[in-house]
Design a protein around this motif. Structure first.
Motif, short mmCIF file in Angstrom:
data_model
loop_
_atom_site.label_atom_id
_atom_site.label_comp_id
_atom_site.label_asym_id
_atom_site.label_seq_id
_atom_site.Cartn_x
_atom_site.Cartn_y
_atom_site.Cartn_z
N MET A 1 0.85 -1.18 0.00
CA MET A 1 0.00 0.00 0.00
C MET A 1 0.89 1.24 0.00
SD MET A 1 -2.87 1.18 2.79
CE MET A 1 -1.88 0.61 4.13
N ARG A 2 0.47 2.21 -0.73
CA ARG A 2 1.20 3.47 -0.83
C ARG A 2 0.29 4.61 -0.39
NH1 ARG A 2 3.37 6.34 -6.35
NH2 ARG A 2 1.82 7.88 -5.89
N ILE A 3 0.80 5.52 0.43
CA ILE A 3 0.08 6.71 0.85
C ILE A 3 0.73 7.89 0.15
CG2 ILE A 3 -0.70 8.13 2.79
CD1 ILE A 3 -1.71 5.22 2.90
N ARG A 4 -0.10 8.73 -0.45
CA ARG A 4 0.44 9.88 -1.18
C ARG A 4 -0.56 11.03 -1.12
NH1 ARG A 4 -2.48 10.31 -5.71
NH2 ARG A 4 -3.38 8.45 -6.66
N THR A 5 -0.12 12.16 -1.62
CA THR A 5 -0.95 13.35 -1.69
C THR A 5 -1.96 13.23 -2.84
OG1 THR A 5 0.87 14.69 -0.85
CG2 THR A 5 -0.88 15.87 -1.99
N PHE A 6 -3.14 13.74 -2.62
CA PHE A 6 -4.19 13.78 -3.64
C PHE A 6 -3.68 14.51 -4.87
CE2 PHE A 6 -7.61 16.02 -5.75
CZ PHE A 6 -8.64 15.09 -5.80
N GLN A 7 -4.06 13.99 -6.05
CA GLN A 7 -3.79 14.65 -7.33
C GLN A 7 -5.12 14.89 -8.02
OE1 GLN A 7 -1.35 11.74 -9.27
NE2 GLN A 7 0.37 12.04 -7.88
N LEU A 8 -5.19 15.89 -8.84
CA LEU A 8 -6.43 16.22 -9.52
C LEU A 8 -7.00 15.03 -10.27
CD1 LEU A 8 -8.49 18.39 -10.04
CD2 LEU A 8 -7.11 19.19 -11.96
N GLY B 1 -7.45 16.17 6.02
CA GLY B 1 -6.98 16.86 7.22
C GLY B 1 -6.98 18.35 6.96
N THR B 2 -6.89 19.12 8.01
CA THR B 2 -6.79 20.56 7.87
C THR B 2 -6.12 21.13 9.10
OG1 THR B 2 -8.00 22.55 7.18
CG2 THR B 2 -9.04 21.20 8.90
N ILE B 3 -5.60 22.32 8.98
CA ILE B 3 -5.00 23.02 10.11
C ILE B 3 -5.73 24.34 10.26
CG2 ILE B 3 -2.92 24.12 11.04
CD1 ILE B 3 -1.29 22.01 9.48
N ASP B 4 -6.17 24.61 11.47
CA ASP B 4 -6.86 25.86 11.76
C ASP B 4 -6.27 26.40 13.07
OD1 ASP B 4 -8.76 27.95 11.56
OD2 ASP B 4 -10.11 26.88 12.91
N ARG B 5 -5.69 27.56 13.01
CA ARG B 5 -5.09 28.20 14.18
C ARG B 5 -4.13 27.26 14.91
NH1 ARG B 5 -10.68 29.69 15.25
NH2 ARG B 5 -11.04 31.64 14.17
N ALA C 1 -16.30 19.50 1.67
CA ALA C 1 -15.10 19.74 2.47
C ALA C 1 -13.84 19.44 1.67
CB ALA C 1 -15.15 18.89 3.74
N LEU C 2 -13.89 18.40 0.86
CA LEU C 2 -12.74 18.06 0.01
C LEU C 2 -12.42 19.22 -0.92
CD1 LEU C 2 -10.68 16.07 -1.22
CD2 LEU C 2 -12.53 15.25 -2.70
N ALA C 3 -13.43 19.76 -1.57
CA ALA C 3 -13.20 20.89 -2.49
C ALA C 3 -12.59 22.08 -1.75
CB ALA C 3 -14.51 21.29 -3.16
N LYS C 4 -13.11 22.36 -0.57
CA LYS C 4 -12.61 23.49 0.22
C LYS C 4 -11.16 23.25 0.62
CE LYS C 4 -14.44 27.05 2.36
NZ LYS C 4 -14.88 28.24 1.67
N GLN C 5 -10.86 22.03 1.12
CA GLN C 5 -9.49 21.75 1.56
C GLN C 5 -8.51 21.77 0.40
OE1 GLN C 5 -8.34 21.74 4.61
NE2 GLN C 5 -6.27 21.46 3.85
N LEU C 6 -8.94 21.28 -0.75
CA LEU C 6 -8.05 21.31 -1.92
C LEU C 6 -7.72 22.75 -2.32
CD1 LEU C 6 -9.51 18.40 -4.05
CD2 LEU C 6 -7.33 18.43 -2.80
N SER C 7 -8.66 23.66 -2.12
CA SER C 7 -8.38 25.06 -2.45
C SER C 7 -7.44 25.69 -1.43
CB SER C 7 -9.69 25.86 -2.56
OG SER C 7 -10.25 26.08 -1.28
N TRP C 8 -7.40 25.14 -0.21
CA TRP C 8 -6.52 25.67 0.83
C TRP C 8 -5.15 25.03 0.79
CZ3 TRP C 8 -10.32 24.77 5.45
CH2 TRP C 8 -11.32 25.75 5.43
N ASP C 9 -5.14 23.68 0.82
CA ASP C 9 -3.88 22.97 1.04
C ASP C 9 -4.05 21.50 0.67
OD1 ASP C 9 -1.55 21.82 1.94
OD2 ASP C 9 -1.64 22.69 3.94
N SER C 10 -3.72 21.14 -0.54
CA SER C 10 -3.92 19.77 -1.01
C SER C 10 -2.96 18.78 -0.36
CB SER C 10 -3.79 19.71 -2.53
OG SER C 10 -2.48 20.06 -2.93
#
Length: 140
Positions: free
Chosen positions: A1-8, A60-64, A33-42
């Motif tokens: 199994m491979r874990i990687r960053t989302f690609q378009l 995942g996301t980071i807020d403050r 939420a996926l669309a929003k996070q991709l616009s912030w930090d893929s």
């Protein structure tokens, strides 16, 4: 199994994964939420793949300076294989690279059913928290 960053190019496969892994209501919220996070930090959207098939996704996301796991989805045919645990370890590593050392779970009704899974992870300090607004509508 491979874990990687989302690609378009993963979008369609991830949408299909979410449809088979989540309830209809949860899937709709997660797609927003996926669309929003991709616009912030893929970099905080992770994909688990095996033999060129996407079997898991994590948002995942980071807020403050707080790290949140918003959603984990694992294909029903691959549950119990450590996919979520491996993605969570990778997300934890990405949070640490950004000086975020505590993982929090967006404690919505959809994640509540996963509470036993999260509590079983003694190697990761995790808290359930209620977001003031769903990730899909949070402001940057």
């Amino acid at each position: 199994m491979r874990i990687r960053t989302f690609q378009l190019s993963d979008y369609r496969s991830v949408a299909e994964l979410l449809q088979v892994s989540l309830s209809e209501e949860c899937c709709e919220e997660t797609m927003a939420a996926l669309a929003k996070q991709l616009s912030w930090d893929s970099e905080l959207v992770l994909i688990a793949e095996r033999e060129d098939s996407i079997i898991g996704a994590m948002i995942g996301t980071i807020d403050r300076n707080q790290g949140y796991v918003y959603r984990i989805a694992v294909h029903p045919d691959h549950r119990g294989e450590g996919v979520a645990r491996t993605m969570l370890a990778m997300m934890s590593q990405r949070f640490r690279q950004r000086n975020v050392f505590k993982i929090q779970i967006a404690g919505d009704k959809h994640n509540e059913v996963l509470r036993p899974f999260y509590q079983s992870l003694a190697d990761h300090p995790i808290d359930f928290v209620t977001l003031s607004k769903p990730l899909a509508i949070m402001a940057i």
